[in-house]
Enzyme design. Structure first.
Site, PDB file in Angstrom:
ATOM      1  CB  CYS A  24      42.364 -35.855 -27.195  1.00 64.73           C
ATOM      2  SG  CYS A  24      43.436 -36.798 -26.108  1.00 64.73           S
ATOM      3  NE  ARG A  49      43.027 -34.395 -33.659  1.00 61.39           N
ATOM      4  CZ  ARG A  49      43.523 -33.256 -33.227  1.00 61.39           C
ATOM      5  NH1 ARG A  49      43.509 -32.191 -33.977  1.00 61.39           N
ATOM      6  NH2 ARG A  49      44.032 -33.172 -32.025  1.00 61.39           N
ATOM      7  CD1 TRP A  94      47.303 -40.749 -28.398  1.00 61.63           C
ATOM      8  CD2 TRP A  94      46.389 -41.996 -30.005  1.00 61.63           C
ATOM      9  NE1 TRP A  94      48.286 -41.549 -28.914  1.00 61.63           N
ATOM     10  CE2 TRP A  94      47.760 -42.320 -29.900  1.00 61.63           C
ATOM     11  CE3 TRP A  94      45.610 -42.654 -30.959  1.00 61.63           C
ATOM     12  CZ2 TRP A  94      48.365 -43.276 -30.714  1.00 61.63           C
ATOM     13  CZ3 TRP A  94      46.228 -43.595 -31.760  1.00 61.63           C
ATOM     14  CH2 TRP A  94      47.578 -43.899 -31.641  1.00 61.63           C
ATOM     15  CG  ASN A 120      42.653 -32.249 -26.471  1.00 60.94           C
ATOM     16  OD1 ASN A 120      41.920 -33.144 -26.106  1.00 60.94           O
ATOM     17  ND2 ASN A 120      42.554 -31.655 -27.640  1.00 60.94           N
ATOM     18  N   GLY A 121      45.974 -32.817 -23.521  1.00 58.55           N
ATOM     19  CA  GLY A 121      47.269 -32.441 -22.953  1.00 58.55           C
ATOM     20  C   GLY A 121      47.603 -33.323 -21.779  1.00 58.55           C
ATOM     21  CD  GLU A 491      64.015 -44.494 -40.405  1.00 54.64           C
ATOM     22  OE1 GLU A 491      64.181 -45.727 -40.532  1.00 54.64           O
ATOM     23  OE2 GLU A 491      62.901 -43.949 -40.486  1.00 54.64           O
ATOM     24  CE  LYS A 495      60.666 -43.471 -43.220  1.00 54.52           C
ATOM     25  NZ  LYS A 495      60.784 -44.097 -41.971  1.00 54.52           N
ATOM     26  CD  GLU A 498      58.374 -46.389 -45.673  1.00 55.31           C
ATOM     27  OE1 GLU A 498      57.541 -47.034 -45.071  1.00 55.31           O
ATOM     28  OE2 GLU A 498      59.215 -45.660 -45.087  1.00 55.31           O
ATOM     29  CG  HIS A 514      85.476 -53.538 -47.083  1.00 58.19           C
ATOM     30  ND1 HIS A 514      86.751 -54.045 -47.163  1.00 58.19           N
ATOM     31  CD2 HIS A 514      85.491 -52.643 -46.063  1.00 58.19           C
ATOM     32  CE1 HIS A 514      87.507 -53.512 -46.211  1.00 58.19           C
ATOM     33  NE2 HIS A 514      86.756 -52.644 -45.531  1.00 58.19           N
ATOM     34  CE  LYS A 613      51.927 -45.283 -39.427  1.00 54.99           C
ATOM     35  NZ  LYS A 613      53.235 -44.661 -39.656  1.00 54.99           N
TER      36      LYS A 613
END
Ligand code: AGP
Length: 618
Positions: A24, A49, A94, A120-121, A491, A495, A498, A514, A613
């Site tokens: 946050c 953010r 958030w 925050n936290g 993955e 990345k 992309e 193969h 996104k």
């Protein structure tokens, strides 16, 4: 421009500790000017953010005025009447504890409306504290952990705001950055532990904020608070002290960033910032969950098998998850790409369906979750976004706590999805009695070490930068691995393609012979994941198979490896971990590789062509 961006990039690495992600935004101002517009302006600087609600509290003669709303700061502003006063605090939230609602938005006030607080936290011991406060007659208005703090401050008999706040902080556990104001007083008391807080020094006015970005328009002179430190600011003064009230002084620093730099905390791209936030994101995702303080509360009912669904990176996390869950719980687990789920014949009898989606809004995954329900299955969502569509579709929700991810390439959300899958595997293993207490303890200790392990990979980012310079001209690359690191190779390849636009293909190492071997040549580098585990000898065989076709091998191994250098062109070593956890440090290394390849090739890293996104169409 390139040299410029690399310089900033190193700057970003140095500031990694300070810029770990917090969920946050906090702003506080006290001075001789009207506070409302200044505070809102600072708060707007934190919008990048991501947040789901916002609020502001202003102190004016004898009054404390408060306004909160869900949605954007613009919504809050449209509902605000002028709140006159020269001291105030504000927050963007958030959501982690409690839904994104006006009630759960900060600031919180005590029962008498004398104090306002933003936080925050995550407070790990808030539940017993809340129960006691309720017994003593306090009325809570939110579902959050944060609200306990303001009621505790209200109860404190200490003589002034500073001592009240310090006495309360001695009783709480977890992470926090807080700022507190009191009716009739032009002062703000703020403190931090494992959540950032910076003091902004002005002329006859002072600030606190969770991020320098918020302050840059008003001052570039700042003092960083460290863990378990606190501050009291007034228009004319700044007093810093530890949690025992012992005063200290710290010289202010001059910040040379412009506002745009600051939004990325000095990193040239959100993707790099988010890669570097991973130690913190893992820490947050584990907080309270390994010691039973905080349970993901779900009853999964009867099932004999598990099906994991997702798209892209989330699907790759699911592939790792299959191995994790089968090893820890012995429950047969299959995976399916969300968009293919509807075409699969219903062969298993009502598996538990785990839907992984960082955004919680991916149309393919939402459709698959609905289909699973239609088939009578219970569903669990693993998502990063509280209140997202998947949380309404699924029967149970496990949140990752990566915080907002802005770069299109998923990095910290992938790693925290893995964390959620480890936690789920542990839970299922315990329910099914499939895991010995000794192994359980080992796993818990390995998981606690992961933030440190990942930090150590990040500290070696320069090596990946050099490797990327060497291989930047490749048209095509293979990524190979076995067992848990087969999905890691997928993955890594995702990345790479992309963001660097190099064709990257992930393969189970045993499958090269193969077919794909036909594509190998000296111009086709192969990234081989050679973890120090039961796959190692076979991977060495695959590395030789590749070098025999003249392809250069970049081997990702583990510290202590003496052999990889004999066969591979280049070697990158990550810290040694239990084989179950090897995908975590290894994917961080591959994220860095993809990132630096994209830098070398001048690609638009945070917004690659043709990709969004959040993909809300099927
Ligand atoms: C990953 O880097 C991609 N941006 C993409 O594959 C992504 O993981 C996929 O679109 C799924 O998104 P979700 O996790 O929000 O469902």
């Amino acid at each position: 421009m390139e040299a410029e961006s690399r310089r900033t990039c190193r700057q970003g690495q140095f500031t990694a500790e300070r810029t770990w992600l917090y969920l946050c935004g906090i702003v506080g101002f006290t001075g001789n000017r009207e506070a409302q517009e200044i505070i809102l302006d600072c708060l707007r600087r934190l919008e990048y953010r991501g947040y789901d609600s916002a609020g502001i509290a202003i102190i004016s003669k004898g009054r404390l005025t408060l306004k909160k709303s869900i949605g954007e700061i613009a919504v809050l502003e449209s509902q605000l009447e002028t709140m006159s006063g020269t001291t105030g605090i504000a927050h963007t939230r958030w959501a982690t504890h409690g839904r994104p609602t006006t009630e759960n938005a900060h600031p919180f006030i005590d029962c008498k409306g004398e104090y306002a607080l933003v936080h925050n936290g995550i407070l790990t011991n808030y539940l017993p504290l809340k129960e006691q406060l309720i017994k003593r007659g306090h009325k809570f208005t939110s579902e959050t952990d944060s609200e306990v703090l303001v009621h505790m401050i209200e109860e404190s008999t200490a003589p002034d705001l500073k001592s009240k706040v310090l006495s309360v902080l001695k009783q709480v556990e977890g992470s926090y950055a807080i700022a507190v104001v009191r009716k009739g007083h032009d002062e703000i008391v703020a403190a931090r532990n494992e959540s950032p807080l910076v003091i902004g020094i002005g002329h006859d006015e002072n600030f606190v904020a969770s991020d320098i970005t918020a302050l840059l328009k008003h001052t570039n002179e700042v003092v960083y608070l460290l863990d378990k430190e606190a501050v009291r600011i007034t228009p004319g003064g700044v007093e810093t002290f530890d949690l025992n009230g012992v005063a200290f002084t710290r010289a202010p620093k001059k910040i040379s960033w412009n506002i745009e730099d600051a939004e990325r905390s000095g990193y040239p791209h959100f993707m790099l910032k988010e890669i570097f936030e991973q130690p913190r994101a893992i820490h947050e995702s584990l907080l309270g969950r390994l010691d039973g303080q905080e349970e993901d509360n779900f009853f999964m009912g009867q099932f004999n098998s598990i099906k994991i669904i997702g798209c892209g990176t989330s699907y790759n996390a699911g592939l790792v998850g299959k191995y994790i869950i089968e090893e820890l719980s012995k429950i047969p687990t299959t995976t399916q790409i969300s968009s293919e789920y509807r075409y699969s014949p219903v062969t298993e009898s009502k598996p538990l369906v785990v839907c992984i989606t960082q955004s919680g809004e991916t149309a393919d995954t939402l459709a698959a979750a609905r289909e699973a329900k239609k088939r009578g299955c219970k569903t669990i969502a693993i998502t990063n976004v509280l209140g997202s569509a998947i949380t309404r579709e699924a029967d149970f929700v496990m949140y990752t706590r990566a915080g907002p991810e802005i770069g299109v390439a998923a990095t910290k959300t992938f790693v925290t999805q893995l964390i959620a899958l480890y936690l789920l595997g542990l839970k299922l293993g315990t329910i099914k009695n499939a895991i010995s207490s000794e192994r359980y303890r080992e796993i818990v200790s390995e998981m606690r070490a992961l933030p440190r392990i990942v930090q150590s990979v990040l500290n070696d980012a320069g090596t990946m930068e050099s490797l990327a310079k060497k291989y930047k001209c490749a048209q095509s690359m293979f990524f190979i691995g076995r067992h848990l690191n087969y999905p890691t190779s997928l993955e890594g390849a995702l990345k790479t393609k992309e963001i660097s636009y190099i064709h990257g293909e992930g393969y189970p190492a045993g499958e090269l012979k193969h077919g794909p071997l036909a594509l190998l040549s000296k111009d086709t580098p192969v990234v081989a994941i050679c973890a120090a585990d039961h796959t190692y000898e076979k991977m060495l065989g695959n590395v030789r198979e590749v070098t025999a076709r003249d392809s250069p091998v970049i081997a990702i191994g583990m510290e202590g490896d003496q052999d990889l250098g004999k066969y591979a062109e280049d070697v990158f070593l990550v810290p040694k971990v239990d084989s179950l956890f090897s995908p975590v440090p290894i994917i961080v290394a591959l994220q860095l590789f993809a990132y630096y390849l994209a830098i070398e090739r001048g690609c638009p890293i945070d917004k690659p062509r043709n990709i969004a996104k959040t993909v809300t169409v099927e």
